[in-house]
Design an enzyme around this catalytic site. Structure first.
Site, PDB file in Angstrom:
ATOM      1  N   ALA A   1       0.851  -1.208   0.000  1.00 21.51           N
ATOM      2  CA  ALA A   1       0.000   0.000   0.000  1.00 21.51           C
ATOM      3  C   ALA A   1       0.878   1.248   0.000  1.00 21.51           C
ATOM      4  O   ALA A   1       2.090   1.182   0.238  1.00 21.51           O
ATOM      5  CB  ALA A   1      -0.897  -0.012   1.237  1.00 21.51           C
TER       6      ALA A   1
ATOM      7  N   SER B   1       1.191 -14.213  15.674  1.00 19.78           N
ATOM      8  CA  SER B   1      -0.092 -13.793  16.239  1.00 19.78           C
ATOM      9  C   SER B   1      -0.564 -14.761  17.305  1.00 19.78           C
ATOM     10  O   SER B   1      -0.239 -15.958  17.274  1.00 19.78           O
ATOM     11  CB  SER B   1      -1.142 -13.731  15.123  1.00 19.78           C
ATOM     12  OG  SER B   1      -2.426 -13.536  15.672  1.00 19.78           O
TER      13      SER B   1
ATOM     14  N   HIS C   1      -3.263 -15.896  17.277  1.00 20.21           N
ATOM     15  CA  HIS C   1      -4.173 -16.829  16.608  1.00 20.21           C
ATOM     16  C   HIS C   1      -3.491 -18.137  16.200  1.00 20.21           C
ATOM     17  O   HIS C   1      -4.169 -19.065  15.761  1.00 20.21           O
ATOM     18  CB  HIS C   1      -4.875 -16.122  15.449  1.00 20.21           C
ATOM     19  CG  HIS C   1      -5.727 -14.997  15.959  1.00 20.21           C
ATOM     20  ND1 HIS C   1      -6.909 -15.212  16.633  1.00 20.21           N
ATOM     21  CD2 HIS C   1      -5.513 -13.656  15.985  1.00 20.21           C
ATOM     22  CE1 HIS C   1      -7.403 -14.053  17.028  1.00 20.21           C
ATOM     23  NE2 HIS C   1      -6.575 -13.085  16.650  1.00 20.21           N
TER      24      HIS C   1
ATOM     25  N   TYR D   1      -5.721 -17.845   8.888  1.00 21.67           N
ATOM     26  CA  TYR D   1      -4.714 -16.828   9.231  1.00 21.67           C
ATOM     27  C   TYR D   1      -3.747 -17.375  10.299  1.00 21.67           C
ATOM     28  O   TYR D   1      -2.514 -17.316  10.131  1.00 21.67           O
ATOM     29  CB  TYR D   1      -5.450 -15.576   9.713  1.00 21.67           C
ATOM     30  CG  TYR D   1      -4.623 -14.552  10.431  1.00 21.67           C
ATOM     31  CD1 TYR D   1      -3.657 -13.812   9.761  1.00 21.67           C
ATOM     32  CD2 TYR D   1      -4.824 -14.299  11.798  1.00 21.67           C
ATOM     33  CE1 TYR D   1      -2.913 -12.841  10.435  1.00 21.67           C
ATOM     34  CE2 TYR D   1      -4.093 -13.339  12.460  1.00 21.67           C
ATOM     35  CZ  TYR D   1      -3.138 -12.626  11.783  1.00 21.67           C
ATOM     36  OH  TYR D   1      -2.400 -11.671  12.450  1.00 21.67           O
TER      37      TYR D   1
ATOM     38  N   LYS E   1       0.409 -18.292  10.117  1.00 18.71           N
ATOM     39  CA  LYS E   1       1.441 -17.819  11.049  1.00 18.71           C
ATOM     40  C   LYS E   1       2.163 -19.006  11.702  1.00 18.71           C
ATOM     41  O   LYS E   1       3.355 -18.925  12.012  1.00 18.71           O
ATOM     42  CB  LYS E   1       0.814 -16.914  12.109  1.00 18.71           C
ATOM     43  CG  LYS E   1       0.172 -15.652  11.548  1.00 18.71           C
ATOM     44  CD  LYS E   1       1.197 -14.559  11.316  1.00 18.71           C
ATOM     45  CE  LYS E   1       0.549 -13.304  10.743  1.00 18.71           C
ATOM     46  NZ  LYS E   1       1.399 -12.127  10.790  1.00 18.71           N
TER      47      LYS E   1
ATOM     48  N   SER F   1      -3.351  -8.068  21.187  1.00 17.54           N
ATOM     49  CA  SER F   1      -4.188  -7.027  20.575  1.00 17.54           C
ATOM     50  C   SER F   1      -3.496  -5.695  20.819  1.00 17.54           C
ATOM     51  O   SER F   1      -3.529  -5.186  21.946  1.00 17.54           O
ATOM     52  CB  SER F   1      -5.571  -7.014  21.217  1.00 17.54           C
ATOM     53  OG  SER F   1      -6.123  -8.319  21.235  1.00 17.54           O
ATOM     54  N   SER F   2      -2.865  -5.153  19.785  1.00 17.95           N
ATOM     55  CA  SER F   2      -2.106  -3.921  19.965  1.00 17.95           C
ATOM     56  C   SER F   2      -2.891  -2.736  19.397  1.00 17.95           C
ATOM     57  O   SER F   2      -2.983  -2.563  18.175  1.00 17.95           O
ATOM     58  CB  SER F   2      -0.723  -4.045  19.317  1.00 17.95           C
ATOM     59  OG  SER F   2       0.126  -3.032  19.807  1.00 17.95           O
TER      60      SER F   2
ATOM     61  N   ARG G   1     -12.053  -9.303  26.300  1.00 15.78           N
ATOM     62  CA  ARG G   1     -10.960 -10.203  25.912  1.00 15.78           C
ATOM     63  C   ARG G   1      -9.622  -9.461  25.881  1.00 15.78           C
ATOM     64  O   ARG G   1      -8.598  -9.970  26.312  1.00 15.78           O
ATOM     65  CB  ARG G   1     -11.280 -10.812  24.540  1.00 15.78           C
ATOM     66  CG  ARG G   1     -10.136 -11.587  23.933  1.00 15.78           C
ATOM     67  CD  ARG G   1     -10.526 -12.176  22.574  1.00 15.78           C
ATOM     68  NE  ARG G   1      -9.366 -12.692  21.900  1.00 15.78           N
ATOM     69  CZ  ARG G   1      -8.568 -11.973  21.100  1.00 15.78           C
ATOM     70  NH1 ARG G   1      -8.829 -10.690  20.875  1.00 15.78           N
ATOM     71  NH2 ARG G   1      -7.524 -12.528  20.546  1.00 15.78           N
TER      72      ARG G   1
HETATM   73  C1  15L Z   1      -4.452 -10.285  15.164  1.00 13.62           C
HETATM   74  O1  15L Z   1      -3.597 -11.098  14.828  1.00 13.62           O
HETATM   75  C2  15L Z   1      -4.972  -9.273  14.219  1.00 13.62           C
HETATM   76  O2  15L Z   1      -4.005  -8.875  13.271  1.00 13.62           O
HETATM   77  C3  15L Z   1      -5.555  -8.072  14.899  1.00 13.62           C
HETATM   78  O3  15L Z   1      -6.354  -7.372  13.954  1.00 13.62           O
HETATM   79  C4  15L Z   1      -6.383  -8.403  16.147  1.00 13.62           C
HETATM   80  O4  15L Z   1      -7.592  -8.908  15.779  1.00 13.62           O
HETATM   81  C5  15L Z   1      -5.610  -9.327  17.062  1.00 13.62           C
HETATM   82  O5  15L Z   1      -5.045 -10.418  16.382  1.00 13.62           O
HETATM   83  C6  15L Z   1      -6.465  -9.876  18.229  1.00 13.62           C
HETATM   84  O6  15L Z   1      -6.497 -11.081  18.440  1.00 13.62           O
HETATM   85  O7  15L Z   1      -7.060  -9.061  18.929  1.00 13.62           O
END
Ligand code: 15L
Length: 268
Positions: free
Chosen positions: A39, A114, A116, A139, A143, A168-169, A177
């Site tokens: 971008a 992440s 996740h 996603y 990772k 969560s930044s 949460r």
């Molecule tokens: C992530 O990996 C995402 O990029 C971000 O947008 C948030 O959703 C974060 O996790 C989260 O778990 O809060």
């Protein structure tokens, strides 16, 4: 005080939410901050150089990496979504980045993994980096692939990587949460700086969180990094609880650490 360890540092995903945060802060860590994104990055400022790239384009990634001392890699498809864009940016893109690092002799990468990757652990559990991945979607799966890829490039080629399992930044926690998962912007910069400057990084998984009193993650296996968070979600607790409904125990998003990601999709 930030230790200036690098002559030329590459920040990918520099036009994204956390990229913009680190674009400002990482200038203190290096002489020249090379910025990349697919971008628009706007105009380069003093101390910056621009290297736009699509991570799926091996040649562009090679040019982006040539000549840097270290990489902070945020560039990715960063939420749960359809497989094709995740495949291109996060899986093929990861391979391109590590191959370019190998060819150009880059020895340290700090990579935005992440929470996740482990989103299907329950919120009642506490996990550390030795727990097996339990990705909560495509996603998180991408990772997890990246974490394995970086371990291979460490074992085979000695490229050190910190995999930051960022919670969560945001400027502040948005919901209940995030009282557990929140990482302040200043702590994000402290974490990245610690990973860039620690004498021996090896291959390390670090949970990216502030010093939140309620947490699901234990960073004892990353103590050598020397990350010391200084912020806490606690000062936001009363306001978050007052403006959000009580948790619904039948909702998977309140049962599992990954929150709404565990019930997002399918996309086909
Ligand atoms: C992530 O990996 C995402 O990029 C971000 O947008 C948030 O959703 C974060 O996790 C989260 O778990 O809060």
């Amino acid at each position: 005080m930030t230790i200036k360890m690098h002559r030329r540092l590459l920040l990918t995903g520099a036009a994204g939410g956390l990229g913009r945060v680190l674009r400002e802060r990482l200038k203190a860590n290096c002489d020249i901050l090379r910025l990349s994104d697919i971008a628009d990055l706007g105009a380069g400022e003093p101390g910056e150089e621009l290297a736009p790239a699509d991570l799926a384009d091996a040649g562009a990634v090679d040019r982006m990496v040539a000549g840097v001392d270290a990489i902070v890699h945020l560039g990715a498809y960063s939420v749960e979504g359809p497989f094709q864009p995740i495949l291109q940016a996060n899986i093929i893109g990861a391979y391109h980045l590590y191959e370019a690092a190998r060819r150009h002799g880059v020895k340290r990468i700090v990579f935005a993994s992440s929470n996740h990757v482990t989103g299907f652990y329950r919120q009642s559990e506490t996990i550390d980096a030795s727990h097996p991945p339990r990705p909560d979607g495509l996603y998180g799966l991408s990772k997890a692939f990246w974490e394995d890829l970086s371990r291979f490039y460490f074992d085979r080629y000695g490229i050190e990587t910190a995999c930051l399992r960022i919670g969560s930044s945001y400027p502040e926690p948005k919901d209940r949460r995030m009282l557990a998962t929140w990482l302040s912007y200043d702590d994000l910069h402290r974490l990245v700086t610690a990973c860039l400057t620690t004498p021996v990084l090896g291959h390390t998984i670090v949970f990216g969180m502030s010093a939140n009193p309620v947490t699901w993650w234990d960073n004892r296996l990353a103590r050598h990094v020397g990350y010391q968070p200084q912020d806490s979600s606690e000062r936001f607790r009363d306001a978050v609880v007052a403006r959000t409904p009580p948790p619904d125990p039948s909702d998977p998003a309140t049962l599992y650490q990954g929150g709404v990601f565990v019930r997002t999709g399918p996309f086909e």
